[in-house]
Design a protein around this motif. Structure first.
Motif, mmCIF file in Angstrom:
data_model
loop_
_atom_site.group_PDB
_atom_site.id
_atom_site.type_symbol
_atom_site.label_atom_id
_atom_site.label_comp_id
_atom_site.label_asym_id
_atom_site.label_seq_id
_atom_site.Cartn_x
_atom_site.Cartn_y
_atom_site.Cartn_z
ATOM 1 N N GLU A 160 0.876 -1.164 -0.162
ATOM 2 C CA GLU A 160 0.163 0.349 -0.097
ATOM 3 C C GLU A 160 1.079 0.653 0.361
ATOM 4 N N GLN A 164 2.651 2.658 -4.251
ATOM 5 C CA GLN A 164 1.094 3.429 -4.220
ATOM 6 C C GLN A 164 1.303 3.966 -6.306
ATOM 7 N N LEU A 167 -0.034 0.286 -8.563
ATOM 8 C CA LEU A 167 -1.473 0.029 -8.461
ATOM 9 C C LEU A 167 -2.407 0.676 -8.946
ATOM 10 N N ASP A 169 -6.575 1.880 -9.073
ATOM 11 C CA ASP A 169 -7.198 2.071 -7.692
ATOM 12 C C ASP A 169 -7.686 0.202 -7.279
ATOM 13 N N LYS A 172 -5.190 -1.139 -5.282
ATOM 14 C CA LYS A 172 -5.349 -0.064 -4.039
ATOM 15 C C LYS A 172 -5.995 -0.403 -3.101
ATOM 16 N N LYS A 176 -6.346 -2.812 0.217
ATOM 17 C CA LYS A 176 -7.001 -2.040 1.070
ATOM 18 C C LYS A 176 -7.441 -3.372 1.689
#
Ligand code: ADP
Length: 353
Positions: A160, A164, A167, A169, A172, A176
């Motif tokens: 993560e 950043q 990746l 969206d 990501k 998460k």
């Protein structure tokens, strides 16, 4: 942990090294016509006056008798064994009632006793295997399972933070999810471990509950300030209990009263108590969202929740802890509530723990 002996199909009394009762299993309660564990910490001679301390010391089997519900004096064989939990040695007393045609103690056939002893020996071996298994599972959960989880948590966090730019969206979001689920699992495991570790301790402590409550309020000071919580409480008594657990209990009940408050209504918590003949009755009343009466038992079960994580965060462990804590204080816990109109959590602490 002593509840474990409920799986023994023979009436069993567990005594500590002072020959005081610490647990009677379900069959034992049934046999002695008792409904609660109220006899905890009563010397074993209360039930079997003829039992000599020497017999307990040498852990000899012996014959005794007991007046059953029909008023008939029935002969019994009490067989001993020892059992170690958390480095504490307990004595197990298995109660074996002789069959009708064997009522005369002098005529009890030694082969019958042998047969009963063998049955108990087999049961006991099974119990030891089960306990060993439980210990292993406990170890696996607390050590082996945590390790890979911590790896998942730290690498997903790394992904993560450090990836950043690489990746998109969706990527990501996946990372998460992984991180959130792993953290959740770690919390569930530690809740479960904490639940398993709540046990009757050797030492009861004379405790000023007023001080315990003040400490809990200090711990929750930020929340209390943030949500403008009003706690109203009469001066709580001093009584014998396991203070660390009672502190956890108040903390859980007060935290819940704040968490499950109504939107735009400041949480109000009223704590009161009554001293009764055999116990103390406490009430923690809130003005929150309330609970539907059909869920009033379910909420005390581990991992049971009535809401999703998005509305109210939590793991469904707090009230299960409270229930176990009250059980080891030989008390009861229940909720009175009407949905939308607040809840009152009631619990008792026995004077004979
Ligand atoms: P958690 O708070 O993590 O959900 P708990 O075991 O403490 O777990 O509570 C179980 C469930 O009982 C909660 O999810 C909630 O639905 C209900 N509950 C507990 N305390 C209250 C309260 N004071 N008012 C309304 N509902 C409550």
């Amino acid at each position: 942990m002593l509840n474990f002996f409920d799986t023994v199909p023979i009436p069993t009394i567990v005594v500590n090294n002072e020959n005081k009762i610490v647990f009677i299993n379900k069959n034992g309660l049934q046999f002695l016509k008792l409904t609660t564990q109220d006899f905890v910490l009563i010397p074993i001679n209360f039930f079997f006056p003829e039992m000599e301390i020497i017999e307990l010391k040498n852990k000899q089997n012996f014959t005794s008798s007991y007046i059953n519900s029909n008023g008939v004096n029935r002969p019994l064989l009490i067989q001993f064994d020892t059992y170690t939990i958390d480095n504490i040695e307990y004595k197990l007393l298995y109660i074996i009632e002789f069959k009708k045609n064997e009522t005369d103690l002098d005529t009890i056939d030694s082969s019958f006793i042998k047969e009963k002893e063998n049955e108990i020996e087999i049961e006991n071996k099974l119990l030891k295997i089960k306990n060993k298994e439980l210990e292993e599972i406990n170890y696996i959960i607390s050590h082996d399972l945590q390790e890979p989880l911590i790896t998942v948590i730290s690498y997903s966090k790394l992904l993560e933070d450090e990836y950043q730019d690489k990746l998109d969206d969706e990527g990501k979001m996946f990372v998460k999810f992984i991180n959130k689920s792993a953290v959740r699992m770690r919390n569930l495991i530690s809740g479960l471990m904490q639940y398993a570790s709540i046990n009757k301790l050797e030492e009861l402590v004379e405790t000023n509950l007023q001080i315990v409550l003040e400490e809990v309020q200090e711990d929750l000071a930020n929340k209390i300030k943030k949500y403008k919580v009003l706690i109203n409480c009469e001066k709580l008594p001093t009584l014998y209990c396991y203070p660390t657990y009672i502190r956890l209990l108040f903390q859980n009940l007060i935290s819940n009263a704040i968490k499950f408050s109504k939107q735009d209504v400041y949480p109000k918590i009223q704590i009161s108590f009554t001293e009764r003949e055999n116990d103390w009755l406490f009430k923690v009343k809130d003005n929150g969202i309330g609970i539907d009466s059909k869920n009033s038992e379910q909420i005390f079960m581990i991992f049971e929740r009535l809401h999703t994580q998005t509305i109210y965060k939590g793991y469904g462990i707090g009230l299960a802890h409270c229930k176990k804590i009250i059980e080891i204080h030989n008390g009861e816990i229940w909720v009175d509530s009407i949905l939308g109109e607040g809840s009152t959590f009631n619990f008792t602490i026995s004077k004979k723990i």
